[in-house]
Design a protein around this motif. Sequence first.
Motif, mmCIF file in Angstrom:
data_model
loop_
_atom_site.group_PDB
_atom_site.id
_atom_site.type_symbol
_atom_site.label_atom_id
_atom_site.label_comp_id
_atom_site.label_asym_id
_atom_site.label_seq_id
_atom_site.Cartn_x
_atom_site.Cartn_y
_atom_site.Cartn_z
ATOM 1 N N ASP A 87 0.829 -1.217 0.000
ATOM 2 C CA ASP A 87 0.000 0.000 0.000
ATOM 3 C C ASP A 87 0.858 1.260 0.000
ATOM 4 O O ASP A 87 0.361 2.348 -0.301
ATOM 5 N N ILE A 88 2.117 1.135 0.352
ATOM 6 C CA ILE A 88 2.995 2.301 0.507
ATOM 7 C C ILE A 88 3.591 2.689 -0.844
ATOM 8 O O ILE A 88 4.204 1.869 -1.517
ATOM 9 N N THR A 89 3.422 3.939 -1.222
ATOM 10 C CA THR A 89 4.060 4.471 -2.428
ATOM 11 C C THR A 89 5.061 5.572 -2.098
ATOM 12 O O THR A 89 5.962 5.839 -2.892
ATOM 13 N N ARG A 90 4.896 6.197 -0.923
ATOM 14 C CA ARG A 90 5.823 7.255 -0.507
ATOM 15 C C ARG A 90 6.067 7.146 0.983
ATOM 16 O O ARG A 90 5.151 6.881 1.770
ATOM 17 N N LEU A 91 7.308 7.365 1.361
ATOM 18 C CA LEU A 91 7.726 7.404 2.749
ATOM 19 C C LEU A 91 8.142 8.843 3.032
ATOM 20 O O LEU A 91 9.054 9.373 2.386
ATOM 21 N N CYS A 92 7.482 9.482 3.985
ATOM 22 C CA CYS A 92 7.719 10.900 4.264
ATOM 23 C C CYS A 92 8.155 11.068 5.713
ATOM 24 O O CYS A 92 7.369 10.822 6.636
ATOM 25 N N LEU A 93 9.393 11.480 5.902
ATOM 26 C CA LEU A 93 9.927 11.702 7.244
ATOM 27 C C LEU A 93 10.033 13.195 7.505
ATOM 28 O O LEU A 93 10.555 13.941 6.680
ATOM 29 N N THR A 94 9.551 13.608 8.674
ATOM 30 C CA THR A 94 9.666 15.023 9.025
ATOM 31 C C THR A 94 11.056 15.341 9.556
ATOM 32 O O THR A 94 11.610 16.399 9.267
ATOM 33 N N HIS A 95 11.630 14.406 10.363
ATOM 34 C CA HIS A 95 12.949 14.646 10.934
ATOM 35 C C HIS A 95 13.498 13.335 11.483
ATOM 36 O O HIS A 95 12.822 12.297 11.451
ATOM 37 N N PHE A 96 14.718 13.383 12.003
ATOM 38 C CA PHE A 96 15.403 12.166 12.414
ATOM 39 C C PHE A 96 15.539 12.035 13.930
ATOM 40 O O PHE A 96 16.605 11.716 14.444
ATOM 41 N N HIS A 97 14.443 12.236 14.639
ATOM 42 C CA HIS A 97 14.354 11.796 16.014
ATOM 43 C C HIS A 97 13.742 10.396 16.010
ATOM 44 O O HIS A 97 12.892 10.083 15.168
ATOM 45 N N GLY A 98 14.175 9.563 16.968
ATOM 46 C CA GLY A 98 13.855 8.143 16.905
ATOM 47 C C GLY A 98 12.388 7.801 16.833
ATOM 48 O O GLY A 98 11.998 6.855 16.128
ATOM 49 N N ASP A 99 11.546 8.545 17.561
ATOM 50 C CA ASP A 99 10.125 8.201 17.552
ATOM 51 C C ASP A 99 9.465 8.493 16.212
ATOM 52 O O ASP A 99 8.296 8.149 16.007
ATOM 53 N N VAL A 111 16.194 19.806 15.694
ATOM 54 C CA VAL A 111 16.924 19.359 14.507
ATOM 55 C C VAL A 111 16.110 19.779 13.295
ATOM 56 O O VAL A 111 14.941 20.146 13.418
ATOM 57 N N GLU A 112 16.713 19.759 12.110
ATOM 58 C CA GLU A 112 15.979 20.183 10.920
ATOM 59 C C GLU A 112 14.742 19.309 10.727
ATOM 60 O O GLU A 112 14.824 18.078 10.750
ATOM 61 N N SER A 113 13.617 19.943 10.553
ATOM 62 C CA SER A 113 12.341 19.246 10.441
ATOM 63 C C SER A 113 11.495 19.915 9.370
ATOM 64 O O SER A 113 11.483 21.144 9.248
ATOM 65 N N PHE A 135 0.446 17.737 7.239
ATOM 66 C CA PHE A 135 1.020 16.914 8.297
ATOM 67 C C PHE A 135 2.107 17.737 8.984
ATOM 68 O O PHE A 135 3.129 18.074 8.376
ATOM 69 N N VAL A 136 1.880 18.074 10.244
ATOM 70 C CA VAL A 136 2.787 18.934 10.993
ATOM 71 C C VAL A 136 3.210 18.216 12.266
ATOM 72 O O VAL A 136 2.391 17.960 13.146
ATOM 73 N N MET A 137 4.481 17.903 12.353
ATOM 74 C CA MET A 137 5.010 17.277 13.561
ATOM 75 C C MET A 137 5.971 18.234 14.252
ATOM 76 O O MET A 137 5.988 19.410 13.981
ATOM 77 N N ASP A 138 6.818 17.692 15.102
ATOM 78 C CA ASP A 138 7.612 18.417 16.094
ATOM 79 C C ASP A 138 8.055 19.813 15.647
ATOM 80 O O ASP A 138 8.922 19.966 14.791
ATOM 81 N N THR A 139 7.479 20.818 16.271
ATOM 82 C CA THR A 139 7.802 22.201 15.928
ATOM 83 C C THR A 139 7.264 23.154 16.994
ATOM 84 O O THR A 139 6.268 22.865 17.659
ATOM 85 N N ARG A 140 7.932 24.272 17.121
ATOM 86 C CA ARG A 140 7.344 25.402 17.828
ATOM 87 C C ARG A 140 6.389 26.100 16.863
ATOM 88 O O ARG A 140 6.412 25.856 15.658
ATOM 89 N N LEU A 141 5.569 26.984 17.388
ATOM 90 C CA LEU A 141 4.697 27.772 16.532
ATOM 91 C C LEU A 141 5.550 28.668 15.648
ATOM 92 O O LEU A 141 6.437 29.377 16.134
ATOM 93 N N CYS A 142 5.314 28.624 14.332
ATOM 94 C CA CYS A 142 6.099 29.426 13.395
ATOM 95 C C CYS A 142 5.268 29.660 12.136
ATOM 96 O O CYS A 142 4.200 29.075 11.958
ATOM 97 N N ASP A 143 5.763 30.524 11.256
ATOM 98 C CA ASP A 143 5.023 30.858 10.033
ATOM 99 C C ASP A 143 4.754 29.626 9.176
ATOM 100 O O ASP A 143 3.701 29.525 8.527
ATOM 101 N N GLY A 171 10.543 22.425 21.718
ATOM 102 C CA GLY A 171 10.204 22.548 20.301
ATOM 103 C C GLY A 171 8.939 21.832 19.917
ATOM 104 O O GLY A 171 8.899 21.123 18.897
ATOM 105 N N HIS A 172 7.877 22.021 20.708
ATOM 106 C CA HIS A 172 6.610 21.346 20.445
ATOM 107 C C HIS A 172 5.439 22.322 20.545
ATOM 108 O O HIS A 172 5.612 23.505 20.909
ATOM 109 N N LEU A 173 4.252 21.809 20.247
ATOM 110 C CA LEU A 173 3.025 22.587 20.314
ATOM 111 C C LEU A 173 2.134 22.087 21.433
ATOM 112 O O LEU A 173 2.244 20.941 21.873
#
Length: 308
Positions: A55-67, A143-145, A205-213, A243-245
């Motif tokens: 079923d998977i056609t794309r793998l999308c990673l936001t950043h490289f933290h283990g979870d 880290v870059e996300s 899809f928005v993961m680990d981040t502070r509030l930003c533009d 660095g979270h919401l």
Amino acid sequence: MSPRELIVLGTASQVPTRRRNHNGYLLRWDDEGLLFDPGEGVQRQMLLAGVAASDITRLCLTHFHGDHCLGVPGIVQRLSLDRVAHPVHAHYPASGREFFARLRHACAFYETADLREVPVERDGPVATGPFGVLEARRLDHGVESFGYRLVEPDGRRMVPELLARFGISGPRVGQLQRAGSLEVDGRTVALAEVSAPRPGQRFAFVMDTRLCDAVYALADGVDLLVIESTFLDEDRALATDYGHLTAAQAARVAAECGVRCLVLTHFSQRYDDPTRFHAEAAELFDGDIVVAEDLTRIPVPARRIVPA
């Protein structure tokens, strides 16, 4: 063609709980299956949710933290084990190329899958196709996300009453859609005369981040927003530090951006009552709110209807 829906595979943050697995989200979007941020245990969650590697056609990673990425080795190897025939594109922050290489080749296996790496280097489109446009925007984390946004182009829907008025039916409807106009009894009928605008669907899809533009840019006008709400607002200082919401911040984004369905997820293990996240968000956002649970399915809201 599959229905457009989000299959939630895991909803924990750094530490899984008895009820919440590490991250994992599969977006079914017609013929595409986008797997976002697979954490540990995601293969078993896929089994329980009825999701196959094919079923998977794309793998999308936001950043490289283990979870958000420690499930990658298992997914990569499963693609080969199940002999998935189609290419699978992997999108991830370019600054983490070394991490992805380690995850991809974490141990020995017989690789047969066609996994194509597409590192994300800057804001903007990362893929286009019949599904629409997949975009990425840099977030504000330790880290870059990157967050992701999927946009279907706007189109037009045929209006039966208007088609009947001009006597257009059967195969001629398709001819009109393809050509943009049609000769009917000596008169040219334009597509706009028998149709109405059909706004394309949008997902973010928005993961680990502070509030930003970038959070607002990703969420703008989407039908379905999947967004981390690791903390409640009583712990807003912690959220900023790490660095979270908070649920309140996520709800404020949804309200200001015209989101239709808000999906809260990525919950800290410090909270044992999920209803508190819903209550906090509902004070600021009056649309649909889903406090995500593992193995739930959330449909993408139906397209907005524009009157003819």
